[in-house]
Write a protein that holds these residues in place. Sequence first.
Motif, PDB file in Angstrom:
ATOM      1  N   GLU A   1       3.379  30.250 -48.778  1.00 14.51           N
ATOM      2  CA  GLU A   1       4.284  29.644 -49.755  1.00 14.51           C
ATOM      3  C   GLU A   1       3.801  29.982 -51.152  1.00 14.51           C
ATOM      4  O   GLU A   1       2.595  29.925 -51.427  1.00 14.51           O
ATOM      5  N   VAL A   2       4.745  30.346 -52.010  1.00 18.11           N
ATOM      6  CA  VAL A   2       4.461  30.604 -53.416  1.00 18.11           C
ATOM      7  C   VAL A   2       4.908  29.381 -54.210  1.00 18.11           C
ATOM      8  O   VAL A   2       6.084  29.011 -54.171  1.00 18.11           O
ATOM      9  N   GLU A   3       3.979  28.741 -54.901  1.00 17.80           N
ATOM     10  CA  GLU A   3       4.244  27.486 -55.602  1.00 17.80           C
ATOM     11  C   GLU A   3       3.816  27.613 -57.062  1.00 17.80           C
ATOM     12  O   GLU A   3       3.288  28.631 -57.493  1.00 17.80           O
ATOM     13  N   HIS A   4       4.027  26.518 -57.778  1.00 16.94           N
ATOM     14  CA  HIS A   4       3.536  26.409 -59.157  1.00 16.94           C
ATOM     15  C   HIS A   4       3.957  27.619 -60.006  1.00 16.94           C
ATOM     16  O   HIS A   4       3.122  28.259 -60.659  1.00 16.94           O
ATOM     17  N   ASP A   5       5.256  27.931 -59.937  1.00 19.96           N
ATOM     18  CA  ASP A   5       5.809  29.037 -60.729  1.00 19.96           C
ATOM     19  C   ASP A   5       5.117  30.368 -60.434  1.00 19.96           C
ATOM     20  O   ASP A   5       4.913  31.194 -61.328  1.00 19.96           O
ATOM     21  N   GLY A   6       4.751  30.542 -59.183  1.00 19.53           N
ATOM     22  CA  GLY A   6       4.147  31.796 -58.763  1.00 19.53           C
ATOM     23  C   GLY A   6       2.652  31.886 -58.951  1.00 19.53           C
ATOM     24  O   GLY A   6       2.038  32.891 -58.578  1.00 19.53           O
ATOM     25  N   ARG A   7       2.044  30.835 -59.479  1.00 27.52           N
ATOM     26  CA  ARG A   7       0.611  30.900 -59.788  1.00 27.52           C
ATOM     27  C   ARG A   7      -0.288  30.313 -58.682  1.00 27.52           C
ATOM     28  O   ARG A   7      -1.502  30.454 -58.752  1.00 27.52           O
ATOM     29  N   CYS A   8       0.302  29.668 -57.696  1.00 28.32           N
ATOM     30  CA  CYS A   8      -0.479  29.116 -56.578  1.00 28.32           C
ATOM     31  C   CYS A   8       0.155  29.597 -55.281  1.00 28.32           C
ATOM     32  O   CYS A   8       1.325  29.316 -55.002  1.00 28.32           O
ATOM     33  N   ILE A   9      -0.616  30.324 -54.495  1.00 32.65           N
ATOM     34  CA  ILE A   9      -0.105  30.937 -53.264  1.00 32.65           C
ATOM     35  C   ILE A   9      -0.952  30.447 -52.098  1.00 32.65           C
ATOM     36  O   ILE A   9      -2.184  30.558 -52.118  1.00 32.65           O
ATOM     37  N   THR A  10      -0.276  29.880 -51.096  1.00 32.08           N
ATOM     38  CA  THR A  10      -0.957  29.426 -49.884  1.00 32.08           C
ATOM     39  C   THR A  10      -0.672  30.414 -48.758  1.00 32.08           C
ATOM     40  O   THR A  10       0.491  30.777 -48.533  1.00 32.08           O
ATOM     41  N   VAL A  11      -1.717  30.853 -48.070  1.00 33.13           N
ATOM     42  CA  VAL A  11      -1.553  31.729 -46.906  1.00 33.13           C
ATOM     43  C   VAL A  11      -2.285  31.098 -45.725  1.00 33.13           C
ATOM     44  O   VAL A  11      -3.424  30.644 -45.844  1.00 33.13           O
ATOM     45  N   PHE A  12      -1.603  31.039 -44.582  1.00 32.16           N
ATOM     46  CA  PHE A  12      -2.121  30.387 -43.380  1.00 32.16           C
ATOM     47  C   PHE A  12      -1.868  31.325 -42.211  1.00 32.16           C
ATOM     48  O   PHE A  12      -0.740  31.770 -41.998  1.00 32.16           O
ATOM     49  N   SER A  13      -2.917  31.647 -41.446  1.00 26.19           N
ATOM     50  CA  SER A  13      -2.837  32.733 -40.463  1.00 26.19           C
ATOM     51  C   SER A  13      -3.011  32.279 -39.021  1.00 26.19           C
ATOM     52  O   SER A  13      -3.377  33.069 -38.154  1.00 26.19           O
ATOM     53  N   ALA A  14      -2.704  30.993 -38.755  1.00 19.55           N
ATOM     54  CA  ALA A  14      -2.759  30.473 -37.384  1.00 19.55           C
ATOM     55  C   ALA A  14      -1.350  30.046 -36.973  1.00 19.55           C
ATOM     56  O   ALA A  14      -0.962  28.896 -37.153  1.00 19.55           O
ATOM     57  N   PRO A  15      -0.531  30.983 -36.430  1.00 23.02           N
ATOM     58  CA  PRO A  15       0.837  30.621 -36.034  1.00 23.02           C
ATOM     59  C   PRO A  15       0.837  29.659 -34.851  1.00 23.02           C
ATOM     60  O   PRO A  15      -0.096  29.635 -34.047  1.00 23.02           O
TER      61      PRO A  15
END
Length: 473
Positions: free
Chosen positions: A411-425
């Motif tokens: 997810e891209v949040e905070h106007d593009g300045r905070c990006i969460t990546v999660f790799s356990a589907p």
Amino acid sequence: MADAVSLKNQGNDAFKQKDWSGAIDYYTKAIELNDKEPSFYTNRAQANIKLEAYGYAIADASKAIEIDPNFAKAYYRRAVANTLILKHSDAIHDWKAVVRKNPADKVAKAQYEACQKMVKRDAFLKAIEIADAPSAAVGLDLENMIVEDSYDGVRLKDEMTQEFLDDMIERFKTGKKLHRKYVFQIILAVKALVYDEATMVETEVAPDHMLTVCGDTHGQYFDLLEIFRLNGFPSQKHGYLFNGDFVDRGSWSTEIALLLYAYKMMYPKFFFLNRGNHETDDMNRMYGFEGECKAKYNERVFKLFSESFSALPLATLIGSKYLTLHGGLFSDDAITLDDIRKLNRHNQRQPGQAGLMMEMLWTDPQTTPGRGPSKRGVGLQFGPDVTKRFCEKNGLEAVIRSHEVRMEGYEVEHDGRCITVFSAPKYCDSTENKGAYINIESDYKLQFNKFDAVPHPDIKPMAYANNSMMSMM
């Protein structure tokens, strides 16, 4: 009231479909219509527990108790949430209340007894804690450790080889283990490598090279292999950064940790590992990694892993553009990249309940400005204004972090300045989320990739966690 009950029932249906966020939305709407019904709060608390929002669950259960001090389910929910964030001293009072109100509840009685043991264990561990305890490697004579002729795997000498890696991958697929000599050898080699790295590793992406950033993998070995199948295996031109939480919950945590460590041995300048909040002793005792190490190898393997986890870097700066760390930002706007650079992580093996290390491993973004209490009950939350100020002050394009399930894998949040990546589907086989990873080439544009979970052998998540934990999940 009838409309509120209808919304609660829709929330229950969403919960049965494992749509935890949808369930919370329905329960919240029910509460907006009738805020005096304690069951609405306890239902929402249970959905928050599924989303690991333990702080929110505690708040909901406390509200239900305020409405009805005799509502045993509310004490139960609050006890579960406090147990899951390792606040056993708080949980024990609620477990006691549940047993007192429902003396025939065998599950609650067992949880109360288990919690008593945890409180005693925590006190014992604190009492015997030694600041400069000797390494578990003391007395380990690797040079003279015999690998029996019956061992059917590739032999490892001083350097990691592709042949050994390929054999390791296949062994783990079929449930085989490495010889204990090689396990010790790999952990000790990587401990030495990462100990000498900076607290914030700084790396560039050269032309014709690529760096892939992965989030939590949580012992989901077969999904890790799916990343490599789809995206390519690590090499000198294709580096990887795994952003913490390699272990716990999933039941192939030793396999993931050993494979990532083997790649670190193979490509020390192109393969990076950040520490997560689950690369810590207290989480490993509760969520399965300690038990898995003991079941598959022995206690010494866990202790050596623990030492290596405490040596891991806490962040990686990619091209002076992206600060990558497991949790998130800080309680103080004055913190800069230089503060991370200066942090001597070797003086503090475990993150504790406060301070820079804890915040780097535990904090989460929120949609509202400013800072707020953590939904987890540990750390804090930071808003888009906090992220904006931090990025501008430090010349960053964005912060990349992990630590939380995202239904689309990122997810891209905070106007593009905070990006969460999660790799356990399909996290813990119970959340219908995708996994994701981010590819970064020398132009430093972020390329987001989603993937689905793949089948795995019939071993449930948390198979090596303590029994009391299993009954709460």
